[in-house]
Design a protein around this motif. Structure first.
Motif, PDB file in Angstrom:
ATOM      1  N   HIS A 128       0.803  -1.223   0.000  1.00 22.72           N
ATOM      2  CA  HIS A 128       0.000   0.000   0.000  1.00 22.72           C
ATOM      3  C   HIS A 128       0.840   1.279   0.000  1.00 22.72           C
ATOM      4  O   HIS A 128       0.281   2.378   0.063  1.00 22.72           O
ATOM      5  N   SER A 300      -4.566   6.526   1.836  1.00 21.40           N
ATOM      6  CA  SER A 300      -5.579   5.600   1.330  1.00 21.40           C
ATOM      7  C   SER A 300      -6.101   4.742   2.484  1.00 21.40           C
ATOM      8  O   SER A 300      -5.502   4.684   3.562  1.00 21.40           O
ATOM      9  N   GLY A 302      -6.101   1.548   2.565  1.00 25.98           N
ATOM     10  CA  GLY A 302      -5.114   0.498   2.802  1.00 25.98           C
ATOM     11  C   GLY A 302      -3.973   0.976   3.682  1.00 25.98           C
ATOM     12  O   GLY A 302      -3.494   0.250   4.562  1.00 25.98           O
ATOM     13  N   GLU A 303      -3.507   2.215   3.454  1.00 24.52           N
ATOM     14  CA  GLU A 303      -2.438   2.768   4.287  1.00 24.52           C
ATOM     15  C   GLU A 303      -2.908   2.936   5.728  1.00 24.52           C
ATOM     16  O   GLU A 303      -2.172   2.629   6.674  1.00 24.52           O
ATOM     17  N   THR A 306      -3.117  -0.489   7.390  1.00 30.33           N
ATOM     18  CA  THR A 306      -1.781  -1.027   7.657  1.00 30.33           C
ATOM     19  C   THR A 306      -1.114  -0.265   8.791  1.00 30.33           C
ATOM     20  O   THR A 306      -0.433  -0.865   9.638  1.00 30.33           O
ATOM     21  N   THR A 359     -10.679  -2.685   2.663  1.00 31.35           N
ATOM     22  CA  THR A 359     -10.391  -1.453   1.913  1.00 31.35           C
ATOM     23  C   THR A 359     -11.608  -1.067   1.074  1.00 31.35           C
ATOM     24  O   THR A 359     -11.773   0.089   0.710  1.00 31.35           O
ATOM     25  N   THR A 367      -7.358  -5.569   3.270  1.00 32.13           N
ATOM     26  CA  THR A 367      -6.049  -4.918   3.226  1.00 32.13           C
ATOM     27  C   THR A 367      -4.995  -5.783   2.550  1.00 32.13           C
ATOM     28  O   THR A 367      -4.121  -5.280   1.852  1.00 32.13           O
TER      29      THR A 367
END
Length: 525
Positions: A128, A300, A302-303, A306, A359, A367
């Motif tokens: 990501h 994002s 995803g970021e 994470t 996500t 993710t």
């Protein structure tokens, strides 16, 4: 990290090797390919004064060391081949379990699952782009981005300081690796262009130095507190049980801190001299970093997911140690947290969250997918699991004790100084071939009775052995941090061996002098 770039054959590296390097690698691997089996059978047939299983293990160790150093076959293959040989020659001394159960049982170790979980989290960071965001942030700090030396020393300080707050060297390396890899993705191009080299980015001396600094800095910093590295706690347990001396958390820190600071200075000098970056100053980085950070845009989903998992893992890697410090190491809460939230459990819990956090819930996108997670470096996991087995066999077969007693008797060591030197050197040497945890479990129980028999205080030699066990910087299998950065594909084993030898020698001198002086000053001798 790209697992496909970690253990590459000579044929897979031809495009990044010079003609001279190819000739050297071909000769090194060819010699090792034939020398390993010859040495194995020579040891088996030699009339050595050892028990049959001890002699078999010694022969396997010689074979493994030759194959690891020459990379005759991929290093993980050598590691698991060694396990097969241990079963074939019936090395384990445990009569209640089959040889295969003993040998392959090491893969139930919590450290193996720490590797898996940390590697999966690192894969999500790379997937990501969070590692790149972190790297650009670090590069934007004053005095860092414009200098390769600033980047190297800065990462080393970050790695070392994690030991100050009780985060283990393994967890520290696992956290910093994806950030360092992201930074190399940004800086590698600048270093290549400004140095005029055609070297592949993965083979830049700057990258090698940075990766080694992360691992070595974390290992050095892990000595600062009893909870900074598993060997510390194991060694303290041996010392308290066998000598009756209890070293408090505070006494440990006061003893270790000056030694750690001197070690870090030596580490910076050694790594930069032996792996001098292609360029010192890097022009254009600040402008590039500012532009790239602007183009990253908002985080994002995803970021964010994470990052949440990353913080979750870091927090719970640290929390049990923090509660031990606040409530006491023997308190109920510290005991419960230590039993339920060891580093392997936390890593797996964090990695599992990546498959729960969506996500895009409508599309059922999460993710990380399993196919993405499966791309982690399984070779390094196999390598370290094999190292755990070999270390435990050294102890259980009695080979370590036989070697230790023979060395002590042969060298005639009876003084405090000579025993301290012996304990340090043997601990370092053993940690080069096995895990640091195995090293402390082998050396400390041996050196204490030897010291008592010689009529000297066993605390200083035992403590020096604990410190020495956290060394072992020559091989990937020596410590988890070494194995983790070796998985980056940026650290040729020859560079790790060269840097590790020099730091082992200088570090051994610092341990012997530092532990002897500080133990007397603090009053724990």
């Amino acid at each position: 990290m790209d697992a496909r770039a970690t253990y590459r054959t000579l044929d897979e590296q031809r495009e990044v090797l010079t003609a001279g390097e190819q000739r050297f690698e071909r000769a090194r691997q060819s010699i090792g390919l034939f020398l390993g089996p010859i040495a194995l059978f020579a040891m088996l047939l030699a009339p050595l004064p050892l028990e049959p299983n001890q002699k078999s293990l010694a022969a396997i160790f010689v074979f493994v060391m030759i194959y690891w150093l020459t990379e005759a076959i991929p290093i993980p293959v050598t590691a698991i081949l060694a396990l097969a040989l241990c079963v074939f020659f019936q090395v384990p001394a445990d009569k209640e379990k089959s040889a295969s159960a003993v040998v392959f049982g090491s893969f139930t170790s919590s450290t193996i699952f720490l590797f898996m979980g940390a590697f999966i989290i690192a894969k999500a960071m790379s997937r990501h782009g969070l590692d790149r965001r972190f790297a650009l942030w670090v590069l934007s700090l004053p005095g860092v981005g414009g200098s390769t030396y600033g980047v190297i020393v800065g990462f080393g300080l970050i790695a070392m300081c994690h030991g100050f707050v009780g985060i283990s060297n393994t967890a520290t390396t696992a956290m910093l690796l994806p950030i360092g890899l992201g930074m190399m993705g940004t800086l590698g191009r600048f270093v290549k262009e400004q140095s005029g080299t055609d070297t592949d980015t993965s083979r830049l001396k700057f990258g090698t130095c940075l990766m080694l600094m992360i691992a070595y800095g974390a290992s050095v910093g892990g000595l600062t507190t009893p909870i900074g590295s598993p060997p510390n706690l194991i060694g303290l347990g041996f010392i308290e049980k066998q000598t009756g001396n209890k070293i408090s958390f505070f006494e440990w820190v006061i003893t270790a801190l000056p030694i750690v600071l001197l070690m870090f200075v030596a580490l910076c000098v050694i790594l930069i001299l032996l792996n001098r970056p292609e360029v010192g100053k890097i022009s254009g980085v600040r402008e590039y970093v500012a532009e790239e950070r602007n183009e990253l845009g908002p985080w994002s989903r995803g970021e964010k997911n994470t990052m949440f998992v990353f913080v979750f893992a870091v927090f719970f890697w640290f929390f049990p140690g923090f509660m031990s410090l606040v409530a006491g190491e023997d308190s109920h809460i510290a005991t419960v947290l230590g039993e339920r939230l060891d580093e392997g459990v936390v890593a797996i819990l964090g990695a599992a969250l990546l498959f729960f956090l969506p996500t895009n819930w409508k599309e059922r996108q999460f993710t990380l997918t399993w196919n993405q997670a499966a791309q982690i470096d399984w070779g390094t996991i196999l390598l370290f699991g094999s190292g755990i087995t070999l270390g435990s066999l050294l102890s259980s077969t009695g080979l370590a004790k036989t070697i230790g007693e023979a060395v002590a008797e042969g060298l005639g060591v009876t003084s405090l100084l000579s025993l301290t030197i012996l304990a340090t050197v043997v601990a370092i040497l053993i940690s080069e071939t096995t895990s640091n945890t195995a090293s402390v479990g082998i050396v400390v129980p041996i050196i204490i009775p030897i010291a008592v028999a010689a009529g000297v205080s066993p605390v200083i030699p035992a403590l020096a052995a604990v410190f020495g066990a956290s060394y072992g910087f020559m091989l990937p299998v020596s410590t988890p941090p070494n194995a983790i950065v070796y998985g980056s594909g940026m650290v040729p084993i020859t560079k790790m061996v060269r840097s590790g030898i020099v730091f082992d020698i200088i570090g051994a001198a610092l341990i012997v002098a530092g532990v002897t002086i500080m133990a007397h000053l603090v009053g724990i001798a």
